[in-house]
Design a protein around this motif. Sequence first.
Motif, PDB file in Angstrom:
ATOM      1  N   ASP A  22       0.241   0.935 -12.608  1.00  0.00           N
ATOM      2  CA  ASP A  22       0.377   2.379 -12.875  1.00  0.00           C
ATOM      3  C   ASP A  22      -0.653   3.214 -12.146  1.00  0.00           C
ATOM      4  O   ASP A  22      -1.179   4.188 -12.688  1.00  0.00           O
ATOM      5  N   GLY A  78      12.217  -1.778  -8.348  1.00  0.00           N
ATOM      6  CA  GLY A  78      12.924  -0.629  -8.910  1.00  0.00           C
ATOM      7  C   GLY A  78      14.407  -0.895  -9.018  1.00  0.00           C
ATOM      8  O   GLY A  78      14.914  -1.887  -8.487  1.00  0.00           O
ATOM      9  N   ASP A 137       2.362   4.003  -9.479  1.00  0.00           N
ATOM     10  CA  ASP A 137       3.061   4.380 -10.704  1.00  0.00           C
ATOM     11  C   ASP A 137       4.457   4.935 -10.439  1.00  0.00           C
ATOM     12  O   ASP A 137       4.684   5.683  -9.500  1.00  0.00           O
ATOM     13  N   ARG A 138       5.348   4.548 -11.314  1.00  0.00           N
ATOM     14  CA  ARG A 138       6.747   4.957 -11.229  1.00  0.00           C
ATOM     15  C   ARG A 138       6.906   6.471 -11.375  1.00  0.00           C
ATOM     16  O   ARG A 138       7.756   7.087 -10.713  1.00  0.00           O
ATOM     17  N   ARG A 185       8.855   8.724  -8.538  1.00  0.00           N
ATOM     18  CA  ARG A 185       9.973   9.584  -8.934  1.00  0.00           C
ATOM     19  C   ARG A 185       9.909  10.950  -8.257  1.00  0.00           C
ATOM     20  O   ARG A 185      10.918  11.543  -7.917  1.00  0.00           O
ATOM     21  N   GLU A 226       6.465   0.964  -7.736  1.00  0.00           N
ATOM     22  CA  GLU A 226       7.352   0.708  -8.876  1.00  0.00           C
ATOM     23  C   GLU A 226       8.333   1.859  -9.061  1.00  0.00           C
ATOM     24  O   GLU A 226       8.055   2.983  -8.679  1.00  0.00           O
ATOM     25  N   GLY A 227       9.445   1.552  -9.663  1.00  0.00           N
ATOM     26  CA  GLY A 227      10.402   2.602 -10.016  1.00  0.00           C
ATOM     27  C   GLY A 227      11.141   3.175  -8.821  1.00  0.00           C
ATOM     28  O   GLY A 227      11.544   4.328  -8.831  1.00  0.00           O
ATOM     29  N   GLU A 242      14.116   4.052  -6.870  1.00  0.00           N
ATOM     30  CA  GLU A 242      15.519   4.208  -7.268  1.00  0.00           C
ATOM     31  C   GLU A 242      16.425   4.622  -6.129  1.00  0.00           C
ATOM     32  O   GLU A 242      17.631   4.459  -6.209  1.00  0.00           O
ATOM     33  N   LYS A 285      -0.330  -1.267  -7.770  1.00  0.00           N
ATOM     34  CA  LYS A 285       1.055  -0.898  -8.064  1.00  0.00           C
ATOM     35  C   LYS A 285       1.112   0.607  -8.276  1.00  0.00           C
ATOM     36  O   LYS A 285       0.470   1.146  -9.186  1.00  0.00           O
TER      37      LYS A 285
END
Length: 280
Positions: free
Chosen positions: A182, A259, A204-205, A209, A238-239, A241, A202
């Motif tokens: 995060d 993700g 953070d998602r 976004r 991460e995350g 999309e 890592k």
Amino acid sequence: HAKQEGDQHWRFFSTEMEANTQNRVQLLNELRSDLNLGRGLELHYQPQVSPTRGQVVGCEALIRWVKPNGAAVSPEVFIPLAEYTGLIVDIGDWVFAEACRQIVRWDREGLPPFRVGINISAAQFREPDFVAKIAEVIASTGVSPKRLELEITESVAMEDPESVARQLRELKALGLRVAVDDFGCGFSSLGSLNRLPFDRVKIDRAFVRELTPETAEDCIATMIVKLARSLGLEVTAEGVETESQAQLLQDMGCKEMQGFLYGKPMNAASLEAWIRQQGD
Ligand code: C2E
Ligand code: MG
Ligand code: MG
Ligand code: MG
């Protein structure tokens, strides 16, 4: 604080809290009893891929809890509760042991080796025998420690930097890898990347976004990746999309992605099938 904001507010706040407290206590009791009975808890695994190499490089173990009545409870709900009461130590012990057992099972199934990220919470680091317990599980399961990457958030390290740094060095001496989870949101401090013996960052998602070209997020992410790489750390986003997020991250020099664009968390059998299918 609420009391100073006037009686009206206080009464409302107090009733709300009581209701919530009751729910929380009940939820924790159910969680504790399911953990003790060995039911309802399961690890799911989300693939991490290297788009340039076109292959899975690892996965992250994520806990799932389904109550006896069939209702799934999100870890975003029960993990903070478990952290607050210390139940997370027992949960964390189970998670670590189960991930190790699963790696050994995948090996037996003939799956090519890949890294498994395991989330570790602050309370686990506060246990004086934390590293000893890890060593014990590694020995008893026979898992190769090289396969394991512990994910910790910076807040863990901020509590007691000296002791956490020592524990991280001990873990690394056992052969495990360590990632800071995060990163980029909250109170991330750039200095900790250098002070603590991390192998990976890592991103953070919440950060990923918001990624669009030439925004503040774009600039900050670019800087984090650059800093991490110049310190010799690997970077995972991460995350991820969308293809455009992935492209931006790749252009920055971020080599690994996790993700929904690549894969959702799935049970062990599904991950195995997913990996075999990637190989075809
Ligand atoms: P985390 O460690 O940052 O894990 C990543 C979270 O992002 C997971 O949520 C994952 O399902 C979600 N995610 C991954 N890719 C995407 C995406 O593309 N879009 C969206 N919307 N979400 C994505 P999950 O499984 O709900 O876990 C939430 C948090 O709960 C984790 O965040 C971690 O802090 C905690 N947690 C989960 N399992 C464990 C555990 O075994 N031990 C501990 N201590 N914490 C855990
Ligand atoms: Mg994590
Ligand atoms: Mg994370
Ligand atoms: Mg998180």
